[in-house]
Design a protein around this motif. Sequence first.
Motif, PDB file in Angstrom:
ATOM      1  N   THR A 262     -12.976  57.162   5.865  1.00 56.97           N
ATOM      2  CA  THR A 262     -14.339  56.700   5.618  1.00 56.97           C
ATOM      3  C   THR A 262     -14.343  55.450   4.755  1.00 56.97           C
ATOM      4  O   THR A 262     -15.086  54.494   4.998  1.00 56.97           O
ATOM      5  CB  THR A 262     -15.156  57.804   4.929  1.00 56.97           C
ATOM      6  N   SER A 263     -13.503  55.442   3.715  1.00 56.12           N
ATOM      7  CA  SER A 263     -13.495  54.332   2.762  1.00 56.12           C
ATOM      8  C   SER A 263     -12.672  53.149   3.231  1.00 56.12           C
ATOM      9  O   SER A 263     -13.019  52.000   2.963  1.00 56.12           O
ATOM     10  CB  SER A 263     -12.958  54.815   1.406  1.00 56.12           C
ATOM     11  N   LEU A 264     -11.559  53.438   3.943  1.00 57.23           N
ATOM     12  CA  LEU A 264     -10.639  52.353   4.301  1.00 57.23           C
ATOM     13  C   LEU A 264     -10.335  52.301   5.784  1.00 57.23           C
ATOM     14  O   LEU A 264      -9.374  51.650   6.198  1.00 57.23           O
ATOM     15  CB  LEU A 264      -9.321  52.520   3.520  1.00 57.23           C
ATOM     16  N   GLY A 265     -11.137  52.980   6.594  1.00 64.37           N
ATOM     17  CA  GLY A 265     -10.871  53.039   8.026  1.00 64.37           C
ATOM     18  C   GLY A 265     -11.089  51.722   8.725  1.00 64.37           C
ATOM     19  O   GLY A 265     -11.725  50.802   8.202  1.00 64.37           O
ATOM     20  N   SER A 266     -10.577  51.641   9.938  1.00 62.91           N
ATOM     21  CA  SER A 266     -10.682  50.405  10.709  1.00 62.91           C
ATOM     22  C   SER A 266     -12.114  50.105  11.134  1.00 62.91           C
ATOM     23  O   SER A 266     -12.448  48.979  11.461  1.00 62.91           O
ATOM     24  CB  SER A 266      -9.788  50.499  11.960  1.00 62.91           C
ATOM     25  N   GLY A 267     -12.980  51.131  11.102  1.00 64.59           N
ATOM     26  CA  GLY A 267     -14.357  50.923  11.513  1.00 64.59           C
ATOM     27  C   GLY A 267     -15.226  50.291  10.449  1.00 64.59           C
ATOM     28  O   GLY A 267     -16.416  50.108  10.645  1.00 64.59           O
ATOM     29  N   GLY A 268     -14.647  49.944   9.311  1.00 64.68           N
ATOM     30  CA  GLY A 268     -15.412  49.364   8.219  1.00 64.68           C
ATOM     31  C   GLY A 268     -15.224  50.155   6.945  1.00 64.68           C
ATOM     32  O   GLY A 268     -15.123  51.379   6.975  1.00 64.68           O
ATOM     33  N   GLN A 269     -15.163  49.461   5.846  1.00 63.44           N
ATOM     34  CA  GLN A 269     -14.939  50.096   4.561  1.00 63.44           C
ATOM     35  C   GLN A 269     -16.281  50.490   3.937  1.00 63.44           C
ATOM     36  O   GLN A 269     -16.972  49.663   3.379  1.00 63.44           O
ATOM     37  CB  GLN A 269     -14.169  49.162   3.632  1.00 63.44           C
ATOM     38  N   ASP A 270     -16.606  51.778   4.023  1.00 59.89           N
ATOM     39  CA  ASP A 270     -17.841  52.274   3.422  1.00 59.89           C
ATOM     40  C   ASP A 270     -17.488  52.952   2.106  1.00 59.89           C
ATOM     41  O   ASP A 270     -17.358  54.177   2.016  1.00 59.89           O
ATOM     42  CB  ASP A 270     -18.534  53.255   4.372  1.00 59.89           C
ATOM     43  N   LEU A 271     -17.319  52.137   1.071  1.00 62.69           N
ATOM     44  CA  LEU A 271     -16.871  52.652  -0.215  1.00 62.69           C
ATOM     45  C   LEU A 271     -17.954  53.469  -0.904  1.00 62.69           C
ATOM     46  O   LEU A 271     -17.643  54.349  -1.711  1.00 62.69           O
ATOM     47  CB  LEU A 271     -16.441  51.488  -1.118  1.00 62.69           C
ATOM     48  N   GLY A 272     -19.202  53.212  -0.596  1.00 64.15           N
ATOM     49  CA  GLY A 272     -20.292  53.979  -1.197  1.00 64.15           C
ATOM     50  C   GLY A 272     -20.260  55.425  -0.750  1.00 64.15           C
ATOM     51  O   GLY A 272     -20.274  56.348  -1.568  1.00 64.15           O
TER      52      GLY A 272
END
Length: 303
Positions: A262-272
């Motif tokens: 979720t945080s570092l995946g290839s689909g986008g970094q959604d750190l929130g």
Amino acid sequence: MRLSRKTRDTLAFWGFVGPFVLGLAIFAYVPIGWSLYLSFFDARNTVTPSVFVGLDNYAHMLSDGPFVASLGTFSVFALFIVPLTFVLSLALAVGVNQLRFAKAFFRSVFFLPFACSYVVASLIWKTSLFSGVRYGLANTVLGVFGIDPVAWTGTVHPPLYWVVLVTARLWLQLGFYMILFLAALQRIPRHLYEAAWLDGAKPGWQVFRHITLPQLRATSVAVLLLNLINAYQAFDEFYNIMGDSRGYPPFARPPLVYLYYTSLGSGGQDLGRGSAGAIILALLIAAVTLLQGKLFRFDRSAT
């Protein structure tokens, strides 16, 4: 100026402890605090967000099917690993404690795997012991009995990948918990056993049940708590055993692996949202730990 003894002791204390406290603050407390901060913002591809979203990230994670399913994966893993580790490490400790010779040797041999890297052990388990081809050790043994090779990490029905994951974790951590039990066994007063024998107690299960186990109560609770927390934090063996060049399969995905994607995946970094999931997981670990400690009355010393 001559310093007082108390001042010298204080300076010496902080001279030894200070670097560790500083490292703990920089590498543990600051990241935790920043993760808590990020969990309230829309932090996509940035660690300095500006859009405040309140509890939206938490609401999303709690309603996210894959994240909830990853908690279920943890529950299955804990169901296997916690009781197995407890029973086997206690059995090893009792066996080593009763040895009359080479006790230090066997204690070192059983503890040695704990010093091994989880990544290295995972790769050994995946490529040498439970390889999906006929040359893996497990498949070689099965071949002796005329059984076809098994794709251990890819077989979902039945879920044979649990055999690989659980045995890897057991090999890595049994020695550590054995040492904890061994230390507790050596603290049990000898006169308790002598009194039990004088009262007619039979050596073996009867003495173990009524003398040994009650004396191991505090250590047993500590082992259960540590086991449960470590099961929540499982990552290395799952990621390195189950993942490959194609990515990670949708099954057997524990919370930390899901949060990683979720945080570092290839689909986008959604750190929130990743940070919100991490905070939820931390609160869940704390709640389970406090509940288990309360149920076992961890604050009371064994009598």
